[in-house]
Scaffold this active site. Structure first.
Site, PDB file in Angstrom:
ATOM      1  N   GLY A  90       0.781  -1.220   0.000  1.00 36.27           N
ATOM      2  CA  GLY A  90       0.000   0.000   0.000  1.00 36.27           C
ATOM      3  C   GLY A  90       0.813   1.270   0.000  1.00 36.27           C
ATOM      4  O   GLY A  90       0.254   2.355   0.194  1.00 36.27           O
ATOM      5  N   GLY A 110       2.759  -2.840  -4.622  1.00 42.28           N
ATOM      6  CA  GLY A 110       2.322  -3.017  -6.007  1.00 42.28           C
ATOM      7  C   GLY A 110       2.380  -1.704  -6.741  1.00 42.28           C
ATOM      8  O   GLY A 110       3.167  -1.499  -7.648  1.00 42.28           O
ATOM      9  N   ARG A 111       1.542  -0.747  -6.310  1.00 37.70           N
ATOM     10  CA  ARG A 111       1.488   0.576  -6.905  1.00 37.70           C
ATOM     11  C   ARG A 111       2.883   1.215  -6.965  1.00 37.70           C
ATOM     12  O   ARG A 111       3.263   1.826  -7.967  1.00 37.70           O
ATOM     13  CB  ARG A 111       0.548   1.456  -6.075  1.00 37.70           C
ATOM     14  CG  ARG A 111       0.350   2.861  -6.599  1.00 37.70           C
ATOM     15  CD  ARG A 111      -0.421   3.712  -5.586  1.00 37.70           C
ATOM     16  NE  ARG A 111      -1.580   3.013  -5.064  1.00 37.70           N
ATOM     17  CZ  ARG A 111      -2.773   3.033  -5.624  1.00 37.70           C
ATOM     18  NH1 ARG A 111      -2.969   3.735  -6.720  1.00 37.70           N
ATOM     19  NH2 ARG A 111      -3.783   2.370  -5.083  1.00 37.70           N
ATOM     20  N   ARG A 114      -9.724   4.896 -12.751  1.00 36.74           N
ATOM     21  CA  ARG A 114      -9.499   5.448 -11.415  1.00 36.74           C
ATOM     22  C   ARG A 114     -10.169   6.809 -11.185  1.00 36.74           C
ATOM     23  O   ARG A 114     -10.752   7.029 -10.114  1.00 36.74           O
ATOM     24  CB  ARG A 114      -8.005   5.538 -11.116  1.00 36.74           C
ATOM     25  CG  ARG A 114      -7.313   4.171 -11.066  1.00 36.74           C
ATOM     26  CD  ARG A 114      -5.880   4.272 -10.559  1.00 36.74           C
ATOM     27  NE  ARG A 114      -5.854   4.583  -9.154  1.00 36.74           N
ATOM     28  CZ  ARG A 114      -5.525   5.759  -8.648  1.00 36.74           C
ATOM     29  NH1 ARG A 114      -5.203   6.766  -9.462  1.00 36.74           N
ATOM     30  NH2 ARG A 114      -5.529   5.966  -7.353  1.00 36.74           N
ATOM     31  N   TYR A 169     -12.674   6.392  -8.173  1.00 35.84           N
ATOM     32  CA  TYR A 169     -12.136   6.872  -6.899  1.00 35.84           C
ATOM     33  C   TYR A 169     -12.029   8.390  -6.808  1.00 35.84           C
ATOM     34  O   TYR A 169     -11.451   8.894  -5.836  1.00 35.84           O
ATOM     35  CB  TYR A 169     -10.739   6.290  -6.668  1.00 35.84           C
ATOM     36  CG  TYR A 169     -10.641   4.793  -6.714  1.00 35.84           C
ATOM     37  CD1 TYR A 169     -11.386   3.996  -5.852  1.00 35.84           C
ATOM     38  CD2 TYR A 169      -9.773   4.161  -7.603  1.00 35.84           C
ATOM     39  CE1 TYR A 169     -11.271   2.609  -5.889  1.00 35.84           C
ATOM     40  CE2 TYR A 169      -9.658   2.787  -7.645  1.00 35.84           C
ATOM     41  CZ  TYR A 169     -10.413   2.007  -6.790  1.00 35.84           C
ATOM     42  OH  TYR A 169     -10.297   0.640  -6.821  1.00 35.84           O
ATOM     43  N   CYS A 229     -20.702   7.053 -22.549  1.00 37.91           N
ATOM     44  CA  CYS A 229     -21.999   7.672 -22.274  1.00 37.91           C
ATOM     45  C   CYS A 229     -22.292   7.637 -20.776  1.00 37.91           C
ATOM     46  O   CYS A 229     -23.226   6.975 -20.311  1.00 37.91           O
ATOM     47  CB  CYS A 229     -23.095   6.957 -23.066  1.00 37.91           C
ATOM     48  SG  CYS A 229     -24.687   7.804 -23.020  1.00 37.91           S
ATOM     49  N   TYR A 279      -2.905  -0.044 -11.896  1.00 34.72           N
ATOM     50  CA  TYR A 279      -4.363  -0.112 -11.969  1.00 34.72           C
ATOM     51  C   TYR A 279      -4.904   0.720 -13.131  1.00 34.72           C
ATOM     52  O   TYR A 279      -6.033   1.178 -13.082  1.00 34.72           O
ATOM     53  CB  TYR A 279      -4.993   0.331 -10.639  1.00 34.72           C
ATOM     54  CG  TYR A 279      -4.432  -0.425  -9.468  1.00 34.72           C
ATOM     55  CD1 TYR A 279      -4.776  -1.745  -9.250  1.00 34.72           C
ATOM     56  CD2 TYR A 279      -3.519   0.179  -8.595  1.00 34.72           C
ATOM     57  CE1 TYR A 279      -4.244  -2.462  -8.192  1.00 34.72           C
ATOM     58  CE2 TYR A 279      -2.976  -0.520  -7.536  1.00 34.72           C
ATOM     59  CZ  TYR A 279      -3.335  -1.843  -7.344  1.00 34.72           C
ATOM     60  OH  TYR A 279      -2.803  -2.544  -6.296  1.00 34.72           O
TER      61      TYR A 279
END
Length: 447
Positions: free
Chosen positions: A259, A303-304, A340, A344, A377, A406
């Site tokens: 994280g 990961g990120r 994203r 988010y 749309c 991601y």
């Protein structure tokens, strides 16, 4: 595409900003391969792996594969020395195909479907060192029903969550892990059927400097739990970890998840990774092995951090529309390519690389507040609203930064839109890693 420092020497900066990318190179790739187009720099992936290994020299660093599953990225991560943490059978399959052996594979599923467990149990027969991380006692029963007796790690819910958005804060969500006060008992009972090798927890995704207190609290609780498992206790079950036996468990590691955040906004500071590593080790404290002859290993699962700033999304302006409330810039990428922002409310930097006919270079244009919108749309299909960008014109190329994590992984085919192509850069060379989907691809699985 490593950047030189102020003295001209090769450097490994803690973050690559969108402005650091070679605009001419990106424009050439877009002209050659079309847009929307993802560009992933493997050299930068390797640099990020190097920084993680340097900050955590004594830890087992495991790449969270869900951040980017491309074969080229997985191979670069494996060669750099990181293990693979996989959230699904598909990710396990990809990691095996990329050359990871079972001793470097960790399957960490949430409510795994039956077909996933079937696949992983079969894979473990061929790769007996593969570790399965389990977040529910029920999943342990399901593994036993399939004849699995191998390496198991118990995922714990420590009651502490953190992350860039409420949807990715896992540490306190009931969906994830065995409740902390039941974890010791479940671990000891599991040891009667499996080789229990570790405990695991994860606070969430995109943790920044302001949330490190939550990270430290999670790590501290995991250290306490590990010591209760590896050190003989009185077995009265009265402590917070519900010790069910005086017998110590021969664990190998404590996995405190990943994280680690990256700065998406241009002026946001990079995470001080060495400081995070030091705080992590201090919060965990020494955890003796059951035989008292050593200490458990620390494991982390970034990961990120590995791939985010190694990727950009390129998109072409196709429409400009002044309206009374805002100027709308339409582009050929949308939430189907980069989800994203819509999912988010995530910020991604955007840079105008130019290219429109009869327009000056972007540096010579005034910055104009615009809303950059895709072709889907949905009202939420925007990359930004009222953000100042060098005035875009039809034909300009826009680069969306910090898109390597991601980005392609969450791409989808809503509105029957084919997924984009992806090019990887490797020691200066470019190659297509994932071809652009075509309209026939959309119906290939239909009958």
């Amino acid at each position: 595409m490593s950047d030189p420092d102020s003295n001209g020497a090769s450097a490994n900066p803690p973050v690559r900003r969108l402005a650091d990318w070679d605009a001419e190179r990106l424009s050439g790739l877009a002209a050659e391969h079309g847009t929307p187009l993802y560009v992933q720099d493997l050299d930068r992936v390797r640099e990020n792996c190097e920084r993680l290994l340097s900050a955590f020299p004594d830890a087992d660093v495991r790449y969270a594969v869900k951040a980017h599953t491309g074969r080229a990225v997985l191979e670069a991560v494996r060669e750099a020395g990181l293990d693979a943490e996989c959230a699904s059978a598909g990710e396990v399959d990809r990691a095996l195909a990329a050359g990871f052996g079972g001793d470097r594979l960790h399957y960490t599923a949430v409510n795994p479907p039956a077909r996933d467990l079937d696949y992983v149990v079969a894979a473990a027969e061929q790769e007996p060192d593969l570790t399965v991380t389990v977040g529910a006692a029920d999943t342990l029963d399901r593994l036993a029903d399939r004849g699995f007796t191998g390496r198991v790690c118990l995922r714990v819910n420590p009651g502490v969550g953190a992350g860039h958005h409420e949807k990715v804060r896992t540490g306190a969500a009931a969906k994830f892990g065995v409740p902390y006060d039941r974890a010791a008992r479940v671990a000891r009972e599991a040891a009667e059927r499996f080789d229990v090798v570790g405990i695991h927890a994860h606070a969430g995704s995109g943790i920044d400097a302001d949330q490190l207190d939550s990270h430290r609290e999670l790590v501290s609780r995991m250290g306490d739990l590990a010591r209760s498992l590896t050190t003989p206790s009185d077995g009265d079950g009265a402590d917070a970890t519900d010790a069910a036996s005086a017998d110590p468990l021969y664990l190998e590691y404590v996995d405190v998840g990943g994280g680690f955040g990256v700065p998406y906004e241009e002026d946001a500071p990079a995470l001080d990774l060495p400081a995070v590593a030091e705080a992590t080790r201090e919060a965990l404290g020494p955890v003796p092995t059951a035989d008292g002859e050593g200490e458990l290993d620390l494991a982390v699962e970034p990961g990120r951090y590995v791939v985010a700033d190694a990727g950009v999304l390129l998109t072409r302006v196709n429409t400009t529309k002044p309206t009374p409330g805002e100027d709308v810039v339409g582009v050929d990428a949308g939430m189907t390519d980069l989800l994203r922002p819509a999912m988010y409310d995530a910020y991604h930097p955007i840079r105008n690389l130019g290219g429109a006919d009869d327009e000056p270079a972007p540096a010579e244009r005034s910055a104009t507040p615009v809303t950059v919108a895709g072709p889907i749309c949905e009202t939420g299909d925007t990359f930004c609203e009222n953000r100042a960008i060098a005035r875009p014109s039809r034909g300009d190329l826009l680069a969306v930064g910090i898109a390597g994590a991601y980005g392609y992984e969450m791409a989808h085919q809503y509105n029957s839109r084919p997924r984009p192509a992806e090019v990887v850069l490797d020691a200066g060379d470019a190659r297509v890693a994932r071809r652009r989907e075509s309209l026939p691809d959309l119906v290939e699985v239909e009958r």
